[in-house]
Design an enzyme around this catalytic site. Structure first.
Site, mmCIF file in Angstrom:
data_model
loop_
_atom_site.group_PDB
_atom_site.id
_atom_site.type_symbol
_atom_site.label_atom_id
_atom_site.label_comp_id
_atom_site.label_asym_id
_atom_site.label_seq_id
_atom_site.Cartn_x
_atom_site.Cartn_y
_atom_site.Cartn_z
ATOM 1 N N ASP A 1 0.911 -1.186 0.019
ATOM 2 C CA ASP A 1 0.092 -0.066 -0.066
ATOM 3 C C ASP A 1 1.067 1.273 -0.010
ATOM 4 O OD1 ASP A 1 -2.671 1.262 0.408
ATOM 5 O OD2 ASP A 1 -2.132 1.683 2.435
ATOM 6 N N THR B 1 -2.870 5.497 -4.478
ATOM 7 C CA THR B 1 -1.992 6.256 -3.808
ATOM 8 C C THR B 1 -0.639 6.152 -4.592
ATOM 9 O OG1 THR B 1 -1.569 4.496 -2.124
ATOM 10 C CG2 THR B 1 -2.940 6.526 -1.340
ATOM 11 N N THR B 2 -0.328 4.835 -5.043
ATOM 12 C CA THR B 2 0.830 4.455 -5.671
ATOM 13 C C THR B 2 0.783 5.198 -7.066
ATOM 14 O OG1 THR B 2 0.786 2.384 -4.392
ATOM 15 C CG2 THR B 2 2.359 2.639 -6.228
ATOM 16 N N ASP C 1 -9.414 -0.037 1.699
ATOM 17 C CA ASP C 1 -9.262 0.708 0.182
ATOM 18 C C ASP C 1 -10.310 0.102 -0.549
ATOM 19 O OD1 ASP C 1 -6.775 1.721 1.023
ATOM 20 O OD2 ASP C 1 -5.658 0.657 -0.513
HETATM 21 P P1 ADP Z 1 -2.717 2.334 -6.336
HETATM 22 O O1 ADP Z 1 -1.873 2.623 -5.088
HETATM 23 O O2 ADP Z 1 -2.271 3.535 -7.446
HETATM 24 O O3 ADP Z 1 -4.195 1.690 -6.202
HETATM 25 P P2 ADP Z 1 -2.282 -0.608 -7.198
HETATM 26 O O4 ADP Z 1 -0.890 -1.282 -6.489
HETATM 27 O O5 ADP Z 1 -3.525 -0.677 -6.255
HETATM 28 O O6 ADP Z 1 -2.094 0.981 -6.891
HETATM 29 O O7 ADP Z 1 -2.585 -0.504 -8.660
HETATM 30 C C1 ADP Z 1 -3.375 0.100 -9.491
HETATM 31 C C2 ADP Z 1 -3.289 -0.249 -10.726
HETATM 32 O O8 ADP Z 1 -3.227 -1.484 -11.119
HETATM 33 C C3 ADP Z 1 -4.235 0.565 -11.605
HETATM 34 O O9 ADP Z 1 -3.630 1.181 -12.767
HETATM 35 C C4 ADP Z 1 -5.080 -0.571 -12.125
HETATM 36 O O10 ADP Z 1 -6.033 -0.297 -13.151
HETATM 37 C C5 ADP Z 1 -4.134 -1.643 -12.292
HETATM 38 N N1 ADP Z 1 -4.921 -3.010 -12.062
HETATM 39 C C6 ADP Z 1 -5.420 -3.291 -11.178
HETATM 40 N N2 ADP Z 1 -6.005 -4.879 -11.339
HETATM 41 C C7 ADP Z 1 -5.567 -5.028 -12.727
HETATM 42 C C8 ADP Z 1 -5.626 -6.126 -13.510
HETATM 43 N N3 ADP Z 1 -6.240 -7.260 -13.133
HETATM 44 N N4 ADP Z 1 -5.306 -6.163 -14.775
HETATM 45 C C9 ADP Z 1 -4.461 -5.273 -14.914
HETATM 46 N N5 ADP Z 1 -4.287 -3.949 -14.344
HETATM 47 C C10 ADP Z 1 -4.780 -3.982 -13.202
#
Ligand code: ADP
Ligand code: MG
Length: 548
Positions: A62, A95-96, A388
């Site tokens: 996170d 956030t990331t 989240d």
């Molecule tokens: P954040 O803190 O930004 O939410 P995450 O590690 O949760 O970071 O990653 C979010 C990113 O991962 C987003 O761009 C989202 O669209 C992408 N994402 C999540 N699930 C999938 C998936 N199954 N396939 C492709 N991209 C995904």
């Protein structure tokens, strides 16, 4: 580094860095932090193990948790941490992404500055681009109905992907959506209001996450104060109390001069009487059940048990607050003023094996997500992921808009920004283009973290979007370009708008600084161009920098 101007008088330890040096110093520091979280982005992102100064361990993916635990004390780097915190507060997710985009904006800005473009032009271009991109988010977004459980489940699953919650994400996403729907009410104007105050998470270890459940009402992890108390009630009168059922402090402190056994007896009798009176007030109010935030004296416990009253002591403040919502009862802070009106009707059920009470109000306000995990570390990371997902689904319900994930929205926005850049004159145009490039960091990093060829995939993605496929994003598992909306990879529009806005603001804040006057030593900066984390304040985390 350039020395301070002669006109300015500073203390011996003070340091001054100006102009390009100041910008470079700041940009490096901010980039270092931003880049340290990139490797966690997306479903294939890695986790970080954070060890704090007392040896406490957090394993997480996170963004905001990582940055907060890193304990950064460099002022510029802190601005980036604030991006994550704002994003967490406003949207609960993303956030990331927000932090990574801020870092990339700064990297691209640095290149423009090296071409002698003035920071004001960059800042102006970034502002234009940020605004335009957010307008386009709204254009691209799909509206979602609060009853559309399938879409909301996809939103929850996308937010959980890559997190501790992932293994059981179908079950958990279903619970999250039902929980949110359980606390959503339709306002008079037809909008949907999600009241997260009515949703509680209770975590327990020792069982698999898949066994988690959604319960109506509150779950209180407490035992009765006395073995002889009844534990199950239908329509009980419940008292929520924030006042000890103990002998009052002043009486305890008074030195008692015991000169004869008689006197001692008298003193004890007095104490007994006081406790008896307190219990009688409760009995007289008609209460069957007491959840007390404070202590309950042994003797009072005995009296209460004799009266057939269930009493729980040292109930957590947060639990008492939640019971207040569930039951619609006030929290009584003074037993002397207790009346029957202060009680609420509720059903109490005991789960002896788990050591839990289930409490339901008459109007069934409030739900509890009972979250299981095998160990403490597991359940902690699970809870972060679920929180989240809860925020994201809540935002989606109240905001009513979703976007294609997997980098699709970023590539679409970049393409629209490049078209828009043609209409922007002067050097600002270059900044708008740099903004477009920065957004494409997301699909690039998603691909890289999945061990895929980022350059090839970005070419394919751009081609798909040029051909009009707005939803073309990355399937990080197959390495193919796919329609991510159809694949159920959907994000909430509000979080994306927020991420773009706060990344741009933070980058501009850093770019605007051309003079650093520090009362202390700046030499701990150590930031270099290749994303090395600044040494200052990163403690034992130095090795986490530049994860790309
Ligand atoms: P954040 O803190 O930004 O939410 P995450 O590690 O949760 O970071 O990653 C979010 C990113 O991962 C987003 O761009 C989202 O669209 C992408 N994402 C999540 N699930 C999938 C998936 N199954 N396939 C492709 N991209 C995904
Ligand atoms: Mg996320």
């Amino acid at each position: 580094m350039q020395q301070g101007q002669p006109m300015i008088i500073m203390g011996d330890d003070a340091q001054r860095v100006k102009d390009r040096d100041a910008q470079e110093y700041n940009i490096s520091a901010a980039r270092g932090v931003a880049e340290s979280v990139r490797s966690t982005l997306g479903p294939k992102g890695m986790d970080k193990m954070l060890v704090d100064s007392t040896g406490g361990v957090t394993i997480t993916n996170d963004g905001v948790t990582i940055l907060q635990t890193m304990d950064i004390d460099n002022p510029t780097a802190e601005m980036i941490v604030e991006v994550a915190e704002t994003q967490e507060d406003e949207a609960g997710d993303g956030t990331t992404s927000a932090v990574a985009i801020a870092g990339e904006l700064l990297k691209n800005a640095q290149e423009l500055l090296e071409q002698d473009i003035h920071p004001t032009a960059v800042i102006k271009g970034f502002n234009l681009a940020s605004e335009y991109a957010r307008e386009q988010v709204d254009e691209v977004a799909t509206t979602v109905d609060p009853d559309d459980a399938a879409t909301l489940k996809s939103v929850a699953e996308t937010s959980m992907t890559g997190k501790g919650a992932e293994l059981d994400k179908e079950t958990l996403a279903d619970l999250v959506v039902r929980a949110i729907q359980g606390v959503t009410v339709e306002a008079d104007d037809g909008s949907h209001v999600v009241d997260l105050q009515n949703l509680n998470i209770e975590t327990r270890t020792g069982r698999a996450a898949g066994e988690s459940e959604l319960l109506s009402g509150a779950v209180i992890d407490k035992d009765p104060v006395h073995d002889d108390m009844p534990t199950d009630f239908e329509s009980a009168n419940v008292l929520l109390l924030n006042d000890p059922i103990e002998v009052e402090e002043a009486d305890v402190d008074t030195a008692v001069n015991v000169e004869s056994p008689d006197q001692l007896q008298k003193f004890l009798d007095q104490e007994e009487k006081q406790l008896r009176e307190k219990v009688d007030r409760i009995v007289d109010s008609g209460a069957d059940v007491v959840f007390c935030q404070k202590g309950i004296d042994d003797l009072a416990q005995h009296y209460l048990a004799k009266e057939g009253i269930l009493a729980v002591r040292r109930t957590k403040k947060s639990d008492l607050g939640f019971l207040k919502n569930v039951l619609g009862a006030p929290i009584v802070s003074d037993l002397d003023s207790l009346s029957a009106d202060d009680l609420a009707t509720g059903t109490i059920t005991r789960d002896e094996e788990e050591g839990l009470f289930y409490v339901e109000g008459e109007d069934a306000h409030g739900v509890t997500l009972l979250l299981y995990g095998t160990t403490d570390h597991v359940v902690d990371e699970l809870e972060r992921g679920i929180e989240d997902a809860i925020d994201v689904v809540a935002t989606t319900v109240s905001d009513g808009r979703t976007l294609p994930g997997g980098g699709a929205i970023e590539v679409e926005l970049a393409s629209r920004l490049r078209d828009y850049a043609d209409s922007v004159s002067g050097r600002e145009q270059l900044a708008v283009e740099a903004f477009a490039d920065s957004l494409e960091l997301i699909p690039r990093v998603l691909a890289e973290n999945a061990g895929l060829d980022a350059i090839d995939l970005l070419v394919d993605l751009r081609a798909a979007h040029e051909a009009g496929d707005t939803d073309a994003g990355l399937n990080v598992f197959s390495g193919e370009v796919e329609n991510t909306t159809e694949a159920g990879v959907v994000e909430t529009a509000h979080a994306k708008e927020q991420a773009i806005a706060s990344a741009a603001e933070a980058a501009n804040l850093v770019l605007k600084i051309d003079d650093i006057i520090s009362a202390g030593d700046l030499s701990t900066s150590g930031g270099d161009d290749e994303g090395g984390a600044p040494a200052g304040g990163m403690g034992g985390m130095g090795g986490m920098g530049g994860a790309m």
